[in-house]
Motif scaffolding. Structure first.
Motif, PDB file in Angstrom:
ATOM      1  N   ALA A 185       6.393 -42.145 -17.756  1.00  0.00           N
ATOM      2  CA  ALA A 185       6.018 -41.913 -16.360  1.00  0.00           C
ATOM      3  C   ALA A 185       5.397 -43.176 -15.778  1.00  0.00           C
ATOM      4  O   ALA A 185       4.328 -43.622 -16.204  1.00  0.00           O
ATOM      5  CB  ALA A 185       5.050 -40.743 -16.258  1.00  0.00           C
ATOM      6  N   HIS A 186       6.059 -43.747 -14.770  1.00  0.00           N
ATOM      7  CA  HIS A 186       5.657 -45.015 -14.164  1.00  0.00           C
ATOM      8  C   HIS A 186       4.391 -44.833 -13.333  1.00  0.00           C
ATOM      9  O   HIS A 186       4.371 -44.090 -12.356  1.00  0.00           O
ATOM     10  CB  HIS A 186       6.800 -45.516 -13.278  1.00  0.00           C
ATOM     11  CG  HIS A 186       6.593 -46.862 -12.695  1.00  0.00           C
ATOM     12  ND1 HIS A 186       6.651 -47.108 -11.342  1.00  0.00           N
ATOM     13  CD2 HIS A 186       6.340 -48.064 -13.279  1.00  0.00           C
ATOM     14  CE1 HIS A 186       6.461 -48.392 -11.114  1.00  0.00           C
ATOM     15  NE2 HIS A 186       6.271 -48.995 -12.277  1.00  0.00           N
ATOM     16  N   ARG A 187       3.313 -45.497 -13.740  1.00  0.00           N
ATOM     17  CA  ARG A 187       2.002 -45.387 -13.081  1.00  0.00           C
ATOM     18  C   ARG A 187       1.504 -43.941 -13.095  1.00  0.00           C
ATOM     19  O   ARG A 187       0.826 -43.488 -12.171  1.00  0.00           O
ATOM     20  CB  ARG A 187       2.058 -45.938 -11.655  1.00  0.00           C
ATOM     21  CG  ARG A 187       2.592 -47.362 -11.591  1.00  0.00           C
ATOM     22  CD  ARG A 187       2.686 -47.903 -10.183  1.00  0.00           C
ATOM     23  NE  ARG A 187       3.525 -49.115 -10.166  1.00  0.00           N
ATOM     24  CZ  ARG A 187       3.933 -49.729  -9.080  1.00  0.00           C
ATOM     25  NH1 ARG A 187       3.581 -49.284  -7.881  1.00  0.00           N
ATOM     26  NH2 ARG A 187       4.697 -50.799  -9.154  1.00  0.00           N
ATOM     27  N   GLY A 188       1.820 -43.237 -14.171  1.00  0.00           N
ATOM     28  CA  GLY A 188       1.512 -41.817 -14.263  1.00  0.00           C
ATOM     29  C   GLY A 188       2.545 -40.995 -13.512  1.00  0.00           C
ATOM     30  O   GLY A 188       3.440 -41.528 -12.863  1.00  0.00           O
ATOM     31  N   LEU A 189       2.418 -39.692 -13.584  1.00  0.00           N
ATOM     32  CA  LEU A 189       3.371 -38.801 -12.910  1.00  0.00           C
ATOM     33  C   LEU A 189       2.883 -38.583 -11.484  1.00  0.00           C
ATOM     34  O   LEU A 189       2.378 -37.534 -11.114  1.00  0.00           O
ATOM     35  CB  LEU A 189       3.480 -37.485 -13.681  1.00  0.00           C
ATOM     36  CG  LEU A 189       4.716 -36.630 -13.391  1.00  0.00           C
ATOM     37  CD1 LEU A 189       5.999 -37.388 -13.720  1.00  0.00           C
ATOM     38  CD2 LEU A 189       4.661 -35.341 -14.202  1.00  0.00           C
ATOM     39  N   HIS A 190       3.042 -39.631 -10.658  1.00  0.00           N
ATOM     40  CA  HIS A 190       2.477 -39.590  -9.316  1.00  0.00           C
ATOM     41  C   HIS A 190       3.444 -38.952  -8.327  1.00  0.00           C
ATOM     42  O   HIS A 190       4.661 -38.997  -8.489  1.00  0.00           O
ATOM     43  CB  HIS A 190       2.076 -40.993  -8.854  1.00  0.00           C
ATOM     44  CG  HIS A 190       3.193 -41.992  -8.822  1.00  0.00           C
ATOM     45  ND1 HIS A 190       3.935 -42.238  -7.695  1.00  0.00           N
ATOM     46  CD2 HIS A 190       3.681 -42.819  -9.787  1.00  0.00           C
ATOM     47  CE1 HIS A 190       4.834 -43.174  -7.951  1.00  0.00           C
ATOM     48  NE2 HIS A 190       4.700 -43.542  -9.218  1.00  0.00           N
ATOM     49  N   ASN A 191       2.876 -38.364  -7.297  1.00  0.00           N
ATOM     50  CA  ASN A 191       3.651 -37.697  -6.243  1.00  0.00           C
ATOM     51  C   ASN A 191       2.746 -37.540  -5.030  1.00  0.00           C
ATOM     52  O   ASN A 191       1.905 -36.643  -4.986  1.00  0.00           O
ATOM     53  CB  ASN A 191       4.154 -36.334  -6.728  1.00  0.00           C
ATOM     54  CG  ASN A 191       5.090 -35.664  -5.744  1.00  0.00           C
ATOM     55  OD1 ASN A 191       4.996 -35.866  -4.525  1.00  0.00           O
ATOM     56  ND2 ASN A 191       5.994 -34.845  -6.263  1.00  0.00           N
ATOM     57  N   LEU A 192       2.907 -38.418  -4.053  1.00  0.00           N
ATOM     58  CA  LEU A 192       2.018 -38.385  -2.893  1.00  0.00           C
ATOM     59  C   LEU A 192       2.164 -37.099  -2.091  1.00  0.00           C
ATOM     60  O   LEU A 192       1.206 -36.655  -1.447  1.00  0.00           O
ATOM     61  CB  LEU A 192       2.275 -39.599  -2.001  1.00  0.00           C
ATOM     62  CG  LEU A 192       1.597 -40.907  -2.415  1.00  0.00           C
ATOM     63  CD1 LEU A 192       1.951 -42.026  -1.448  1.00  0.00           C
ATOM     64  CD2 LEU A 192       0.089 -40.745  -2.517  1.00  0.00           C
ATOM     65  N   ASP A 193       3.346 -36.482  -2.111  1.00  0.00           N
ATOM     66  CA  ASP A 193       3.539 -35.210  -1.404  1.00  0.00           C
ATOM     67  C   ASP A 193       2.641 -34.117  -1.971  1.00  0.00           C
ATOM     68  O   ASP A 193       2.311 -33.153  -1.282  1.00  0.00           O
ATOM     69  CB  ASP A 193       4.996 -34.758  -1.472  1.00  0.00           C
ATOM     70  CG  ASP A 193       5.927 -35.664  -0.662  1.00  0.00           C
ATOM     71  OD1 ASP A 193       5.424 -36.357   0.252  1.00  0.00           O
ATOM     72  OD2 ASP A 193       7.132 -35.677  -0.953  1.00  0.00           O
ATOM     73  N   GLN A 194       2.248 -34.293  -3.233  1.00  0.00           N
ATOM     74  CA  GLN A 194       1.356 -33.334  -3.885  1.00  0.00           C
ATOM     75  C   GLN A 194      -0.069 -33.864  -3.989  1.00  0.00           C
ATOM     76  O   GLN A 194      -0.903 -33.283  -4.685  1.00  0.00           O
ATOM     77  CB  GLN A 194       1.890 -32.991  -5.281  1.00  0.00           C
ATOM     78  CG  GLN A 194       3.252 -32.322  -5.270  1.00  0.00           C
ATOM     79  CD  GLN A 194       3.795 -32.066  -6.661  1.00  0.00           C
ATOM     80  OE1 GLN A 194       3.105 -32.259  -7.668  1.00  0.00           O
ATOM     81  NE2 GLN A 194       5.044 -31.633  -6.745  1.00  0.00           N
ATOM     82  N   GLY A 195      -0.358 -34.961  -3.292  1.00  0.00           N
ATOM     83  CA  GLY A 195      -1.704 -35.525  -3.330  1.00  0.00           C
ATOM     84  C   GLY A 195      -2.044 -36.211  -4.638  1.00  0.00           C
ATOM     85  O   GLY A 195      -3.210 -36.238  -5.040  1.00  0.00           O
ATOM     86  N   ILE A 196      -1.019 -36.800  -5.295  1.00  0.00           N
ATOM     87  CA  ILE A 196      -1.227 -37.454  -6.588  1.00  0.00           C
ATOM     88  C   ILE A 196      -0.799 -38.915  -6.475  1.00  0.00           C
ATOM     89  O   ILE A 196       0.385 -39.240  -6.599  1.00  0.00           O
ATOM     90  CB  ILE A 196      -0.424 -36.748  -7.704  1.00  0.00           C
ATOM     91  CG1 ILE A 196      -0.768 -35.264  -7.774  1.00  0.00           C
ATOM     92  CG2 ILE A 196      -0.692 -37.421  -9.048  1.00  0.00           C
ATOM     93  CD1 ILE A 196       0.054 -34.485  -8.770  1.00  0.00           C
ATOM     94  N   PRO A 197      -1.727 -39.842  -6.200  1.00  0.00           N
ATOM     95  CA  PRO A 197      -1.362 -41.260  -6.060  1.00  0.00           C
ATOM     96  C   PRO A 197      -1.073 -41.912  -7.416  1.00  0.00           C
ATOM     97  O   PRO A 197      -1.484 -41.421  -8.474  1.00  0.00           O
ATOM     98  CB  PRO A 197      -2.616 -41.885  -5.429  1.00  0.00           C
ATOM     99  CG  PRO A 197      -3.485 -40.742  -5.012  1.00  0.00           C
ATOM    100  CD  PRO A 197      -3.137 -39.598  -5.907  1.00  0.00           C
ATOM    101  N   GLU A 198      -0.391 -43.050  -7.354  1.00  0.00           N
ATOM    102  CA  GLU A 198      -0.071 -43.810  -8.566  1.00  0.00           C
ATOM    103  C   GLU A 198      -1.336 -44.316  -9.255  1.00  0.00           C
ATOM    104  O   GLU A 198      -2.344 -44.619  -8.618  1.00  0.00           O
ATOM    105  CB  GLU A 198       0.817 -44.996  -8.209  1.00  0.00           C
ATOM    106  CG  GLU A 198       0.147 -46.016  -7.306  1.00  0.00           C
ATOM    107  CD  GLU A 198       1.060 -47.166  -6.940  1.00  0.00           C
ATOM    108  OE1 GLU A 198       0.710 -48.316  -7.276  1.00  0.00           O
ATOM    109  OE2 GLU A 198       2.116 -46.913  -6.319  1.00  0.00           O
ATOM    110  N   ASN A 199      -1.278 -44.393 -10.576  1.00  0.00           N
ATOM    111  CA  ASN A 199      -2.371 -44.933 -11.394  1.00  0.00           C
ATOM    112  C   ASN A 199      -3.698 -44.205 -11.183  1.00  0.00           C
ATOM    113  O   ASN A 199      -4.769 -44.769 -11.446  1.00  0.00           O
ATOM    114  CB  ASN A 199      -2.559 -46.437 -11.119  1.00  0.00           C
ATOM    115  CG  ASN A 199      -1.595 -47.312 -11.904  1.00  0.00           C
ATOM    116  OD1 ASN A 199      -1.288 -47.033 -13.056  1.00  0.00           O
ATOM    117  ND2 ASN A 199      -1.102 -48.360 -11.277  1.00  0.00           N
ATOM    118  N   SER A 200      -3.638 -42.982 -10.697  1.00  0.00           N
ATOM    119  CA  SER A 200      -4.867 -42.200 -10.488  1.00  0.00           C
ATOM    120  C   SER A 200      -5.112 -41.277 -11.681  1.00  0.00           C
ATOM    121  O   SER A 200      -4.217 -41.026 -12.498  1.00  0.00           O
ATOM    122  CB  SER A 200      -4.741 -41.353  -9.217  1.00  0.00           C
ATOM    123  OG  SER A 200      -3.726 -40.364  -9.374  1.00  0.00           O
TER     124      SER A 200
END
Length: 250
Positions: free
Chosen positions: A13-28
């Motif tokens: 998972a690149h920079r974690g399993l991020h998904n801004l539509d779900q409020g999950i930013p990269e590397n967070s």
């Protein structure tokens, strides 16, 4: 020293399993937690804070990800802990915080971002902070960087940690700060053996490189970045042993 099988057996998972539509930013932290829950290995990026701590953050400048201007290097880790990442409700984490969160549940692929500015020899501080953070960490982990001098420094500071080179076609338009002759040299992947790399992570758009093909044919582990569809993954796997992905379910 070899790349752990766990970083070859499941998509990363690149920079974690991020998904801004779900409020999950990269590397967070949220992206890290989501990847752990899904069982994916995780790729993260490191920059360095003003007080020389390893910070989990991709960009040199803070604007794209936080809305605040200036380099990460100008802020202390304590300052960064109070700065929200856009698109979520979390602040910028340190590497020790992420290691405590992962705690060996899934493998980690850690990329140290160039701090020299030109893939040169001004290295040491971020590698030192990374090696110190990893002391006593027992989970599967591998380290990499575009800067071969950083990888050589990691060999000195953390010789028992698998290390590799982040690589690409080194196109002029992407590397304006580096002289053309050095880009031409880097394109041929000359530093793999010198720095003791046990893998490369190569740009998916350049997997047709004859230099990558030569390593692939010799059985050298090839990862790639960044795959953004199942179709692209299927094509990449003709050369790459594993993929770093985002934007779809791998």
């Amino acid at each position: 020293m070899m790349l752990p099988d766990s970083l070859l057996s499941s998509p990363i998972a690149h920079r974690g399993l991020h998904n801004l539509d779900q409020g999950i930013p990269e590397n967070s932290r949220a992206a890290i937690r989501a990847a752990i829950e899904a069982g994916y290995p995780i790729e993260i990026d490191l920059q360095m804070s003003r007080d020389k701590q390893a910070i989990v953050f991709h960009d040199y400048d803070m604007r794209r990800l936080t809305g605040q201007s200036g380099p990460v290097q100008m802020r202390s880790a304590q300052d960064l802990a109070g700065i929200p990442i856009l698109g979520g409700d979390e602040t910028v984490p340190t590497l020790p915080e992420v290691l405590d969160l992962v705690a060996g549940k899934v493998p980690l692929l850690i990329e140290l971002k160039d701090q020299d500015g030109g893939l040169g020899t001004a290295v040491g501080a971020l590698e030192t902070a990374t090696a110190q953070a990893l002391e006593g960490y027992s989970g599967d982990v591998a380290l990499m960087s575009f800067n071969p001098h950083m990888v050589a420094e990691l060999a000195r500071l953390a010789p028992d940690r698998p290390r590799g080179l982040t690589t690409c076609g080194f196109l002029r338009e992407d590397w304006l700060a580096i002289k053309q002759e050095r880009l031409d040299e880097l394109r041929s992947l000359p530093d793999i053996d010198r720095v003791g790399a046990c893998f490369i992570s190569h740009n998916v758009d350049d997997l047709g490189s004859r230099h990558v093909a030569k390593r692939h044919e010799a059985g050298f582990p090839i990862l790639c970045w960044t795959v953004r569809s199942a179709q692209q993954e299927a094509e990449a796997r003709k050369v790459a042993d594993n993929v770093t992905f985002e934007g779809y379910t791998a």
